[in-house]
Design a protein around this motif. Structure first.
Motif, PDB file in Angstrom:
ATOM      1  N   ILE A  75      10.819  -2.935  -8.354  1.00 51.98           N
ATOM      2  CA  ILE A  75      10.884  -4.206  -8.359  1.00 51.98           C
ATOM      3  C   ILE A  75      12.008  -4.212  -7.467  1.00 51.98           C
ATOM      4  O   ILE A  75      11.757  -4.752  -6.161  1.00 51.98           O
ATOM      5  CB  ILE A  75      11.015  -4.713  -9.299  1.00 51.98           C
ATOM      6  N   ALA A  76      13.019  -2.981  -7.750  1.00 55.15           N
ATOM      7  CA  ALA A  76      14.044  -2.815  -6.350  1.00 55.15           C
ATOM      8  C   ALA A  76      13.578  -2.432  -5.254  1.00 55.15           C
ATOM      9  O   ALA A  76      14.131  -2.855  -3.998  1.00 55.15           O
ATOM     10  CB  ALA A  76      15.181  -2.145  -6.882  1.00 55.15           C
ATOM     11  N   GLY A  77      12.970  -1.758  -5.115  1.00 57.62           N
ATOM     12  CA  GLY A  77      11.771  -1.490  -4.223  1.00 57.62           C
ATOM     13  C   GLY A  77      11.520  -2.607  -3.095  1.00 57.62           C
ATOM     14  O   GLY A  77      11.450  -2.488  -1.657  1.00 57.62           O
ATOM     15  N   ALA A  78      10.293  -3.621  -3.834  1.00 59.03           N
ATOM     16  CA  ALA A  78      10.057  -4.397  -3.173  1.00 59.03           C
ATOM     17  C   ALA A  78      10.931  -5.512  -2.417  1.00 59.03           C
ATOM     18  O   ALA A  78      10.912  -6.575  -1.627  1.00 59.03           O
ATOM     19  CB  ALA A  78       9.341  -4.870  -4.161  1.00 59.03           C
ATOM     20  N   GLU A  79      12.093  -5.541  -3.244  1.00 56.93           N
ATOM     21  CA  GLU A  79      13.408  -6.152  -2.764  1.00 56.93           C
ATOM     22  C   GLU A  79      14.089  -5.606  -2.141  1.00 56.93           C
ATOM     23  O   GLU A  79      14.293  -6.756  -1.316  1.00 56.93           O
ATOM     24  CB  GLU A  79      14.654  -6.833  -3.865  1.00 56.93           C
ATOM     25  N   PRO A 133       0.434  -1.247  -0.074  1.00 57.19           N
ATOM     26  CA  PRO A 133       0.171  -0.010   0.441  1.00 57.19           C
ATOM     27  C   PRO A 133       1.117   1.186   0.252  1.00 57.19           C
ATOM     28  O   PRO A 133       0.572   2.075  -0.833  1.00 57.19           O
ATOM     29  CB  PRO A 133      -0.765   0.298   1.237  1.00 57.19           C
ATOM     30  N   GLY A 134       2.344   1.138   0.501  1.00 54.78           N
ATOM     31  CA  GLY A 134       3.199   2.642   0.562  1.00 54.78           C
ATOM     32  C   GLY A 134       3.280   2.395  -0.628  1.00 54.78           C
ATOM     33  O   GLY A 134       3.816   3.972  -1.546  1.00 54.78           O
ATOM     34  N   TYR A 135       3.567   1.479  -1.746  1.00 57.50           N
ATOM     35  CA  TYR A 135       3.785   2.211  -3.086  1.00 57.50           C
ATOM     36  C   TYR A 135       2.745   2.386  -3.600  1.00 57.50           C
ATOM     37  O   TYR A 135       3.397   3.336  -4.082  1.00 57.50           O
ATOM     38  CB  TYR A 135       4.386   0.698  -4.328  1.00 57.50           C
ATOM     39  N   VAL A 136       1.867   2.057  -3.931  1.00 57.86           N
ATOM     40  CA  VAL A 136       0.412   2.146  -4.175  1.00 57.86           C
ATOM     41  C   VAL A 136       0.142   3.517  -3.790  1.00 57.86           C
ATOM     42  O   VAL A 136      -0.103   4.091  -5.039  1.00 57.86           O
ATOM     43  CB  VAL A 136      -0.656   1.411  -4.105  1.00 57.86           C
ATOM     44  N   PHE A 137       0.754   3.928  -2.886  1.00 54.41           N
ATOM     45  CA  PHE A 137      -0.054   5.256  -2.376  1.00 54.41           C
ATOM     46  C   PHE A 137       1.479   6.139  -2.928  1.00 54.41           C
ATOM     47  O   PHE A 137       0.782   7.750  -2.587  1.00 54.41           O
ATOM     48  CB  PHE A 137       0.102   5.547  -0.448  1.00 54.41           C
ATOM     49  N   PHE A 155       2.896   6.141  -6.067  1.00 54.62           N
ATOM     50  CA  PHE A 155       2.058   6.230  -7.081  1.00 54.62           C
ATOM     51  C   PHE A 155       1.374   7.336  -7.164  1.00 54.62           C
ATOM     52  O   PHE A 155       0.366   8.553  -8.139  1.00 54.62           O
ATOM     53  CB  PHE A 155       1.615   4.900  -7.323  1.00 54.62           C
ATOM     54  N   MET A 156      -0.127   7.129  -6.116  1.00 55.47           N
ATOM     55  CA  MET A 156      -0.783   7.761  -6.725  1.00 55.47           C
ATOM     56  C   MET A 156      -0.198   9.706  -5.453  1.00 55.47           C
ATOM     57  O   MET A 156      -1.568  10.754  -6.740  1.00 55.47           O
ATOM     58  CB  MET A 156      -2.168   7.479  -5.617  1.00 55.47           C
ATOM     59  N   GLN A 157       0.105   9.217  -4.872  1.00 62.20           N
ATOM     60  CA  GLN A 157       0.501  10.764  -4.746  1.00 62.20           C
ATOM     61  C   GLN A 157       1.192  11.627  -6.048  1.00 62.20           C
ATOM     62  O   GLN A 157       1.082  13.111  -6.181  1.00 62.20           O
ATOM     63  CB  GLN A 157       1.785  10.291  -3.518  1.00 62.20           C
ATOM     64  N   ALA A 158       1.886  10.818  -6.229  1.00 56.42           N
ATOM     65  CA  ALA A 158       2.646  11.938  -7.736  1.00 56.42           C
ATOM     66  C   ALA A 158       1.442  12.233  -8.536  1.00 56.42           C
ATOM     67  O   ALA A 158       1.738  12.914  -9.210  1.00 56.42           O
ATOM     68  CB  ALA A 158       4.237  10.317  -8.237  1.00 56.42           C
ATOM     69  N   LEU A 159       0.528  10.689  -9.430  1.00 55.30           N
ATOM     70  CA  LEU A 159      -0.143  11.333 -10.026  1.00 55.30           C
ATOM     71  C   LEU A 159      -1.144  12.031  -9.706  1.00 55.30           C
ATOM     72  O   LEU A 159      -2.122  13.070 -10.310  1.00 55.30           O
ATOM     73  CB  LEU A 159      -1.210   9.936 -10.335  1.00 55.30           C
TER      74      LEU A 159
END
Length: 269
Positions: A250-254, A173-177, A179-183
């Motif tokens: 992908i790097a962030g998830a890793e 959810p943090g990654y998605v938020f 992306f949402m914040q940037a958009l």
């Protein structure tokens, strides 16, 4: 018979799980919460749920959900661990292995460890679950009952798989938020009021996620279907790909996976 469920800790995730239980028709008097914050205790009391800073009211817990912070867990269990010998233990504490929890519980073996995420607060959570070898079929069904009220669950074949669960759905959810914040910022820069920008972004993500969930197509196919050659989506994705967006995700998830493994090795004492 409706089981007695004790929550050790009454924070956001505990509230999400309790809300899910209540929506499934679980009786309020079959739930108790140990919580040190008076305001949270008052909130539970308004729901008809007994909450106190100690286990002052007699309560034979069939299930105990460990929902305090990992750093506070050992001390919390020292105070009530002796009362949990007959209880199925469900832990939502990140980084604390079943072995460590068992040690702090005086050798207790019936432990289910899980990793939920914050969308559980609105009953759309994703929770990874792993049960110790001492848990029987009924224990697993009970854990599924407790956790599925706030979203979907995924059983892991090994405890180690909870680390990737943490990296993908726990942290996701943090990654998605982000992306949402940037958009949202992009929408505002294009002239939209903040409230309208938020609505545009929220509905776009909700719609895309719903379509992905209901469609039999792969995510790659869905992306191709919305990307006309030479069109606006293609132009936007081209720039994102030039900036390495996919590789960064992908790097962030890793990196999140590596941190989850590290926390598990530390086994917070």
């Amino acid at each position: 018979m409706t089981p007695n469920v004790l929550f050790l800790g009454g924070g956001n995730m505990a509230q999400a799980l309790i809300g899910g239980l209540l929506k499934q028709g679980h009786a309020q008097d079959r739930i108790q919460v140990i919580e040190i914050q008076p305001l949270l205790c008052e909130q539970f009391t308004k729901q008809g749920i007994y909450a106190d800073k100690t286990l002052s009211k007699p309560f034979a817990a069939d299930i105990t959900v460990l929902a305090v912070k990992p750093q506070q867990m050992q001390e919390a269990l020292e105070n009530i661990g002796q009362n949990l010998k007959a209880s199925l233990i469900i832990s939502i504490a990140a980084g604390l292995t079943i072995q460590t929890l068992s040690q702090w519980l005086g050798g207790h073996q019936r432990i289910v460890r899980c990793m939920p995420n914050t969308p559980a607060l609105v009953n759309t959570g994703m929770t990874g679950i792993y049960a110790s070898a001492a848990c029987n079929v009924n224990d697993k069904k009970t854990a599924q009952y407790i956790l599925s009220g706030s979203g979907k669950v995924l059983w892991c074949q090994s405890e180690a798989m909870l680390n990737p669960i943490t990296a993908i759905s726990g942290s996701g959810p943090g990654y998605v938020f982000l992306f949402m914040q940037a958009l949202e910022k992009a929408a505002i820069s294009m002239g939209f009021e903040a409230v309208d920008a938020r609505e545009l972004v929220n509905q776009t993500f909700l719609g895309a996620a719903t379509l992905a969930q209901q469609s039999p197509e792969t995510l790659s196919t869905l992306r191709q279907q919305v990307t006309s050659k030479g069109g606006t989506t293609a132009a936007g994705l081209s720039i994102m790909q030039d900036h390495g967006i996919e590789q960064a995700i992908i790097a962030g998830a890793e990196a999140a996976l590596a941190r989850a493994i590290e926390l598990g090795r530390v086994d917070i004492a």
